[in-house]
Design an enzyme around this catalytic site. Structure first.
Site, PDB file in Angstrom:
ATOM      1  N   LYS A 118     -11.577   5.402  15.461  1.00 53.79           N
ATOM      2  CA  LYS A 118     -11.643   3.941  15.401  1.00 53.79           C
ATOM      3  C   LYS A 118     -12.835   3.379  16.173  1.00 53.79           C
ATOM      4  O   LYS A 118     -13.434   2.392  15.756  1.00 53.79           O
ATOM      5  CB  LYS A 118     -10.339   3.341  15.934  1.00 53.79           C
ATOM      6  CG  LYS A 118      -9.147   3.626  15.028  1.00 53.79           C
ATOM      7  CD  LYS A 118      -7.874   2.996  15.558  1.00 53.79           C
ATOM      8  CE  LYS A 118      -6.714   3.283  14.615  1.00 53.79           C
ATOM      9  NZ  LYS A 118      -5.444   2.664  15.079  1.00 53.79           N
ATOM     10  N   LYS A 201      -7.411   7.786   2.901  1.00 57.04           N
ATOM     11  CA  LYS A 201      -6.077   7.231   3.029  1.00 57.04           C
ATOM     12  C   LYS A 201      -6.062   5.791   2.528  1.00 57.04           C
ATOM     13  O   LYS A 201      -7.023   5.040   2.718  1.00 57.04           O
ATOM     14  CB  LYS A 201      -5.643   7.280   4.499  1.00 57.04           C
ATOM     15  CG  LYS A 201      -4.188   6.901   4.737  1.00 57.04           C
ATOM     16  CD  LYS A 201      -3.824   7.083   6.204  1.00 57.04           C
ATOM     17  CE  LYS A 201      -2.396   6.672   6.468  1.00 57.04           C
ATOM     18  NZ  LYS A 201      -2.030   6.831   7.896  1.00 57.04           N
ATOM     19  N   LYS A 204      -5.172  -1.013   4.383  1.00 58.41           N
ATOM     20  CA  LYS A 204      -5.137  -2.456   4.162  1.00 58.41           C
ATOM     21  C   LYS A 204      -6.493  -3.101   4.417  1.00 58.41           C
ATOM     22  O   LYS A 204      -6.675  -4.283   4.143  1.00 58.41           O
ATOM     23  CB  LYS A 204      -4.065  -3.101   5.051  1.00 58.41           C
ATOM     24  CG  LYS A 204      -4.021  -2.622   6.474  1.00 58.41           C
ATOM     25  CD  LYS A 204      -2.680  -2.977   7.104  1.00 58.41           C
ATOM     26  CE  LYS A 204      -2.461  -2.242   8.420  1.00 58.41           C
ATOM     27  NZ  LYS A 204      -1.092  -2.394   8.922  1.00 58.41           N
TER      28      LYS A 204
END
Length: 339
Positions: A118, A201, A204
């Protein structure tokens, strides 16, 4: 409270940053609903403290928290059988997280792959919260003496850290107070991939809305996305082994399996040799039948945000009745003075 008396208990949460997707449903929510029928106490929450490890628009955070609650309720989480709340309403999460910051080692945190993923090249500019949030996750779990945590494969490392923190705390203070929580990773469809790129993956935050199925998508949108999902020129194989090297094909088979509670082998047995002109419409119809009612119920619930807030508030009260004595006992073990 007696040390080492652990009630079978499940804890898990979803971060309210962005909308819910099919990945959330098959990877977590559907299993949470099913676990209500097992002989365990179930605690589920919107982990809004985790969301603010990166900046969140306050209005969007409130709305996202309500959407998580609406999605869980619409999918079948029953507040009479499970405890449902948002994390920030139970202050004991943050308090136990600080203690665990002092138990966990920097070397352990440096091994956490999700921070590296991240933060990327901007690690020096990432928040301290993003770096330390695995200890908050451990606190989320151990605050309730949760014995089981349903997680995706990519979250297993955090449960292992939780076990390390529990073991070190118990060892350092000579107690058997925190359980060594077990990760629960089971069933097909637990890792749902991008509809346009099966190597990624489902997210959203993807660039195109066609990459994902949103849990608020209506029936027509769900059907359209599956019918336009990327595939390859070959028909479905005769065996699951034939899906090797075919990520988009494997993803759609896994989604079908997850929605029907079957194995991928059973789906292949049913559709072996079929072309995508047969399989994708079948998958679209199946997805609409399973997901559209949830979407409709979510929209109905979101039309009454005050009732969602009341539901979360009642859940937080129940959560605090479990969390408060466990935190108090932790304070006593550590040696904090209380008049």
């Amino acid at each position: 409270m007696t040390d080492a008396s652990f009630t079978p208990r499940v804890f898990s949460g979803i971060k309210p940053s962005g909308g819910l997707t099919l990945g959330n449903y098959l990877g977590a929510i559907k299993r949470w609903v099913d676990m209500q029928d097992e002989a365990m106490e179930n605690i589920y929450c919107a982990v809004d403290l985790h969301a603010v490890t990166v900046w969140q628009d306050p209005h969007a955070l409130r709305q996202g928290t309500r959407e998580i609650a609406a999605g869980l309720l619409a999918a079948g989480i029953d507040p009479a059988r499970s405890i449902l709340f948002n994390q920030s309403q139970v202050h004991q999460h943050a308090e136990l997280a600080w203690l665990f910051n002092c138990v966990a080692r920097v070397g352990w945190m440096n091994r956490m792959t999700q921070f590296k993923d991240k933060a990327g090249a901007n690690a020096e500019k990432a928040s301290l919260g993003l770096y330390a949030y695995p200890s908050l996750m451990a606190a989320d779990i151990l605050l309730y003496h949760a014995t089981h945590v349903p997680v995706g494969e990519d979250q297993k490392q955090h449960v292992e850290l939780t076990r390390d923190i529990a073991a070190k705390f118990n060892h350092d203070y000579g107690v058997d107070f925190f359980p060594l929580t077990e990760p629960v990773i089971e069933g097909p469809g637990t890792r749902v991939m991008n509809l346009r790129d099966g190597s990624k993956k489902m997210s959203k935050s993807g660039e195109s809305d066609m990459e994902r199925i949103n849990m608020l998508d209506d029936a027509d949108t769900i059907a359209k996305k599956f019918k336009k999902a990327k595939t390859d020129p070959e028909p479905l194989p005769e065996t699951v082994e034939g899906l090797a090297g075919r990520p988009e094909a494997k993803n759609l088979v896994d989604i079908y399996a997850g929605l029907t509670d079957q194995t991928a082998e059973a789906v292949i047995a049913e559709f072996a040799g079929a072309g995508w002109g047969k399989f994708k419409p079948a998958l679209a119809d199946l997805a609409v039948s399973k997901l559209a009612p949830i979407s409709d119920e979510m929209k109905r619930l979101l039309d009454d945000p005050a009732e969602i807030d009341r539901t979360l508030g009642r859940g937080a009260e129940k959560a605090r009745t479990i969390a408060a004595p466990i935190l108090q006992r932790t304070y006593e073990i550590v040696g904090f003075l209380k008049s």
